[in-house]
Design an enzyme around this catalytic site. Sequence first.
Site, short mmCIF file in Angstrom:
data_model
loop_
_atom_site.label_atom_id
_atom_site.label_comp_id
_atom_site.label_asym_id
_atom_site.label_seq_id
_atom_site.Cartn_x
_atom_site.Cartn_y
_atom_site.Cartn_z
N ASP A 26 0.80 -1.24 0.00
CA ASP A 26 0.00 0.00 0.00
C ASP A 26 0.83 1.30 0.00
OD1 ASP A 26 -1.92 -1.94 0.23
OD2 ASP A 26 -2.74 -1.25 2.13
N LYS A 131 -6.67 -4.75 -2.91
CA LYS A 131 -7.29 -5.48 -1.80
C LYS A 131 -8.33 -4.59 -1.12
CE LYS A 131 -3.52 -4.42 1.48
NZ LYS A 131 -4.28 -3.45 2.26
N CYS A 164 -1.96 -2.45 7.79
CA CYS A 164 -1.98 -3.38 6.65
C CYS A 164 -0.76 -4.30 6.59
CB CYS A 164 -2.15 -2.60 5.35
SG CYS A 164 -3.83 -1.92 5.23
#
Length: 232
Positions: A26, A131, A164
């Site tokens: 990310d 995701k 994450c």
Amino acid sequence: MTTFRLAATPFEYAFPAARTALVVIDMQRDFIEPGGFGASLGNDVSLLAPAIAPIAALLAAWRARAWPIVHTREAHRPDLADCPPAKRLRGTPTLRIGDKGPMGRVLIAGEPGADIVPALAPKRGEIVVDKPGKGMFWSTGLHEILQARGVSHLVFTGVTTEVCVQTSMREANDRGYACLVVEDGTESYFPEFKAQALAMIAAQGAIVGWHAPSAAILAAIEVAGPVRAVPA
Ligand code: TIU
């Protein structure tokens, strides 16, 4: 197959060439630049930038050897069908997921804010996964992709450490991957959470995995032999 070894916390980490994927979680403008999702939650986004250079160095090393690379993006469908209301309506952000902000609609696939920062842009042949959750395996098919490529070890980088990155690493550990998180290749909006997440991961004899600085990984690779590109 060559096995690389490095001093890590809590003890040595050994990983096989070509079967170890570098995972970049990310590293999107929505988390790293002003005006995105991270800022909308009230965070100082400048705290994440130090991870960029170490990740770039690891990407270069993995690319030179044609080892597998995974980039994830936290990004939802434009119709928000994969964004549970419980996620979208959480808290009191200045912008919610799907709202229009200075970098387009927040955390929506294809919008400028959902892009990975230019310094770490994926290259052709690398695995890129959108995701909808914090973890990289939920609703992505990534486990099947990694299994098909024979990946057994994962080296984690990205943001944020305790959200994450840690969620993805825990999911990976439960699926049988031997996981290491790169200390200077991950950052949090809360430096104390980063430190605690690293400590939790390695406690109890690497209950979730290992951690080490990027320099230790790069040194282990270089000491073991010259760069030799191998077929993916
Ligand atoms: N808010 C926060 O720390 N993180 C996230 O929402 N997503 C990721 O960590 N990528």
